[in-house]
Design a protein around this motif. Structure first.
Motif, PDB file in Angstrom:
ATOM      1  N   TYR A  92      39.357  55.995  53.652  1.00  7.23           N
ATOM      2  CA  TYR A  92      38.690  54.718  53.337  1.00  7.23           C
ATOM      3  C   TYR A  92      38.208  54.688  52.094  1.00  7.23           C
ATOM      4  CZ  TYR A  92      39.739  52.472  57.775  1.00  7.23           C
ATOM      5  OH  TYR A  92      40.363  51.848  58.787  1.00  7.23           O
ATOM      6  N   PHE A  93      37.532  55.825  51.537  1.00  9.74           N
ATOM      7  CA  PHE A  93      37.128  55.940  50.401  1.00  9.74           C
ATOM      8  C   PHE A  93      37.974  55.527  49.198  1.00  9.74           C
ATOM      9  CE2 PHE A  93      33.093  58.367  51.540  1.00  9.74           C
ATOM     10  CZ  PHE A  93      32.197  57.399  51.050  1.00  9.74           C
ATOM     11  N   GLN A  94      39.116  55.878  49.541  1.00 10.34           N
ATOM     12  CA  GLN A  94      40.232  55.872  48.262  1.00 10.34           C
ATOM     13  C   GLN A  94      40.700  54.472  48.576  1.00 10.34           C
ATOM     14  OE1 GLN A  94      43.568  58.711  48.157  1.00 10.34           O
ATOM     15  NE2 GLN A  94      42.300  60.212  49.358  1.00 10.34           N
ATOM     16  N   ARG A  95      40.708  53.743  49.632  1.00 12.86           N
ATOM     17  CA  ARG A  95      41.050  52.374  49.763  1.00 12.86           C
ATOM     18  C   ARG A  95      40.253  51.679  49.095  1.00 12.86           C
ATOM     19  NH1 ARG A  95      42.421  50.737  55.795  1.00 12.86           N
ATOM     20  NH2 ARG A  95      42.392  48.818  54.697  1.00 12.86           N
ATOM     21  N   ALA A  96      38.857  52.066  49.082  1.00 11.85           N
ATOM     22  CA  ALA A  96      37.876  50.939  48.700  1.00 11.85           C
ATOM     23  C   ALA A  96      37.787  51.349  47.318  1.00 11.85           C
ATOM     24  CB  ALA A  96      36.211  51.497  49.128  1.00 11.85           C
ATOM     25  N   THR A  97      37.858  52.533  46.662  1.00  8.08           N
ATOM     26  CA  THR A  97      38.153  52.573  45.221  1.00  8.08           C
ATOM     27  C   THR A  97      39.172  51.988  44.650  1.00  8.08           C
ATOM     28  OG1 THR A  97      39.085  54.808  45.303  1.00  8.08           O
ATOM     29  CG2 THR A  97      36.927  54.520  45.142  1.00  8.08           C
ATOM     30  N   GLN A  98      40.471  51.819  45.220  1.00 12.10           N
ATOM     31  CA  GLN A  98      41.610  51.027  44.947  1.00 12.10           C
ATOM     32  C   GLN A  98      41.400  49.576  44.974  1.00 12.10           C
ATOM     33  OE1 GLN A  98      44.563  52.504  47.431  1.00 12.10           O
ATOM     34  NE2 GLN A  98      44.667  54.640  46.580  1.00 12.10           N
ATOM     35  N   ALA A  99      40.528  49.133  45.872  1.00  7.43           N
ATOM     36  CA  ALA A  99      40.415  47.902  46.074  1.00  7.43           C
ATOM     37  C   ALA A  99      39.369  47.303  44.798  1.00  7.43           C
ATOM     38  CB  ALA A  99      39.818  47.362  47.560  1.00  7.43           C
ATOM     39  N   ASP A 100      38.490  48.433  44.561  1.00  3.79           N
ATOM     40  CA  ASP A 100      37.543  47.818  43.439  1.00  3.79           C
ATOM     41  C   ASP A 100      37.243  49.055  42.559  1.00  3.79           C
ATOM     42  OD1 ASP A 100      35.617  46.948  41.857  1.00  3.79           O
ATOM     43  OD2 ASP A 100      34.075  46.006  43.384  1.00  3.79           O
ATOM     44  N   PRO A 101      38.186  49.279  41.618  1.00  2.00           N
ATOM     45  CA  PRO A 101      38.039  50.401  40.601  1.00  2.00           C
ATOM     46  C   PRO A 101      36.956  50.123  39.835  1.00  2.00           C
ATOM     47  CG  PRO A 101      39.925  48.861  40.246  1.00  2.00           C
ATOM     48  CD  PRO A 101      39.546  48.349  41.255  1.00  2.00           C
ATOM     49  N   ASN A 102      36.125  49.319  39.849  1.00  4.52           N
ATOM     50  CA  ASN A 102      35.157  49.015  38.868  1.00  4.52           C
ATOM     51  C   ASN A 102      33.672  49.234  39.533  1.00  4.52           C
ATOM     52  OD1 ASN A 102      36.676  48.454  36.226  1.00  4.52           O
ATOM     53  ND2 ASN A 102      37.065  46.403  37.274  1.00  4.52           N
ATOM     54  N   SER A 103      33.781  49.531  40.841  1.00  7.55           N
ATOM     55  CA  SER A 103      32.291  49.534  41.374  1.00  7.55           C
ATOM     56  C   SER A 103      31.880  50.986  41.249  1.00  7.55           C
ATOM     57  CB  SER A 103      32.645  49.310  43.007  1.00  7.55           C
ATOM     58  OG  SER A 103      31.393  49.705  43.763  1.00  7.55           O
ATOM     59  N   ALA A 104      30.666  50.887  40.518  1.00  8.12           N
ATOM     60  CA  ALA A 104      30.088  52.436  40.459  1.00  8.12           C
ATOM     61  C   ALA A 104      29.227  52.808  41.522  1.00  8.12           C
ATOM     62  CB  ALA A 104      28.766  51.917  39.352  1.00  8.12           C
ATOM     63  N   MET A 105      28.957  51.782  42.778  1.00  3.33           N
ATOM     64  CA  MET A 105      28.153  52.162  43.730  1.00  3.33           C
ATOM     65  C   MET A 105      29.424  53.020  44.705  1.00  3.33           C
ATOM     66  SD  MET A 105      28.226  51.247  47.109  1.00  3.33           S
ATOM     67  CE  MET A 105      28.653  49.256  47.131  1.00  3.33           C
ATOM     68  N   ILE A 106      30.506  52.608  44.706  1.00  6.09           N
ATOM     69  CA  ILE A 106      31.313  52.994  45.611  1.00  6.09           C
ATOM     70  C   ILE A 106      31.928  54.385  45.009  1.00  6.09           C
ATOM     71  CG2 ILE A 106      34.054  53.012  46.466  1.00  6.09           C
ATOM     72  CD1 ILE A 106      33.523  49.929  46.601  1.00  6.09           C
ATOM     73  N   PHE A 107      32.274  54.592  43.640  1.00  2.00           N
ATOM     74  CA  PHE A 107      32.567  55.883  43.186  1.00  2.00           C
ATOM     75  C   PHE A 107      31.412  56.957  43.359  1.00  2.00           C
ATOM     76  CE2 PHE A 107      35.918  53.771  41.041  1.00  2.00           C
ATOM     77  CZ  PHE A 107      37.038  54.825  40.920  1.00  2.00           C
ATOM     78  N   ASN A 108      30.112  56.227  43.308  1.00  2.00           N
ATOM     79  CA  ASN A 108      29.029  57.193  43.589  1.00  2.00           C
ATOM     80  C   ASN A 108      29.172  57.761  44.950  1.00  2.00           C
ATOM     81  OD1 ASN A 108      26.671  58.785  42.515  1.00  2.00           O
ATOM     82  ND2 ASN A 108      25.407  57.319  43.435  1.00  2.00           N
ATOM     83  N   ASN A 109      29.248  56.718  45.826  1.00  2.00           N
ATOM     84  CA  ASN A 109      29.243  57.040  47.426  1.00  2.00           C
ATOM     85  C   ASN A 109      30.393  58.153  47.517  1.00  2.00           C
ATOM     86  OD1 ASN A 109      27.267  55.682  47.654  1.00  2.00           O
ATOM     87  ND2 ASN A 109      28.285  53.923  48.614  1.00  2.00           N
ATOM     88  N   TYR A 110      31.447  57.981  46.911  1.00  2.00           N
ATOM     89  CA  TYR A 110      32.886  58.615  47.179  1.00  2.00           C
ATOM     90  C   TYR A 110      32.553  60.129  46.728  1.00  2.00           C
ATOM     91  CZ  TYR A 110      37.788  60.014  47.383  1.00  2.00           C
ATOM     92  OH  TYR A 110      39.119  60.534  47.625  1.00  2.00           O
TER      93      TYR A 110
END
Length: 257
Positions: A92-110
């Protein structure tokens, strides 16, 4: 009351025009963004309360309505992380980063998730992505996280750079200052180490932070360097009593200081 009814009621009270996902009410191909946000917010509130089952139910409603809705995918990843399902969390983290590759928050969580899995090379790459957004409100924290990651893969020069970026953005970041002090001691630059430790000491004296294993280990070494064996012994005793199983206490024993 079912989750569907609860969210519908929540929408009717708090968000004008908010609606549940009903194909009979929404034009085909159109997704109500306010409803997506509401389901996701509710899911994250459940997660913070420790109710992962309800969190999944709410977040899944958003993800089913829009499979590319990154906040919901990120939320589901965090739910599975909390439930100790690392493979699902990773998916799900990979799907989230693919869906929004510019989200610093998601990459920090991942990155934090990968760090917890001791996948440090991958964690550093994700955390580095999280520092790229100059408007990310947690950017100082992201730099600090990245520095800790770099240290674990023996990239101390890179770690020094990003720790300095962290304290430039947020001058009172305790962990970054202690990490810098530790790095400078390793490089034989005790005066620089002492400057960073002094900032930590000021916060300690103001009761805005407290000692942790690395701060005590750095304190031992600085006290020894400045010729204050009694202070070094005091730090060492605290390290032994509070953190007997820490890497720092093992280092203390190994050095014979």
């Amino acid at each position: 009351m079912s989750l569907f009814k609860a969210v519908t009621l929540f929408c009717s009270i708090t968000l004008a025009g908010c609606s549940a996902f009903s194909s009979s009410e929404q034009p085909k191909g159109r997704i109500d963004q306010s409803a997506l946000a509401t389901y996701t917010k509710l899911g994250m509130q459940y997660l913070q309360a420790g109710d992962t089952a309800s969190a999944k139910e709410s977040l899944q409603q958003a993800a089913l309505a829009d499979p590319g809705y990154a906040p919901a995918l990120n939320g589901l990843a965090m739910v599975f992380q909390a439930e100790r399902e690392p493979e699902l969390a990773d998916q799900y983290f990979q799907r989230a980063t693919q869906a929004d590759p510019n989200s610093a928050m998601i990459f920090n969580n991942y990155g934090a998730f990968l760090f917890s899995q001791q996948r440090f090379e991958e964690a550093c790459k994700a955390l580095a992505r999280s520092t790229e957004d100059p408007f990310y409100t947690q950017r100082a924290q992201a730099f600090e996280n990245l520095g800790r990651c770099y240290r674990l893969i023996d990239r101390d020069s890179a770690a020094e750079h990003v720790f300095n970026r962290s304290v430039t953005l947020s001058p009172l970041r305790v962990t970054a200052h202690i990490e810098l002090a530790d790095l400078y001691l390793d490089k034989g630059q005790a005066s620089l180490a002492a400057q960073h430790y002094a900032i930590f000491q000021q916060q300690l004296d103001a009761q805005e932070t407290q000692h942790f294993a690395k701060s005590l280990w750095v304190g031992v070494r600085l006290a020894r360097h400045s010729g204050n064996p009694s202070k070094a012994a005091s730090y060492a005793l605290l390290l032994k009593n509070l953190y007997p199983n820490s890497e720092e206490y093992n280092k203390f024993k190994d050095t014979g200081l």
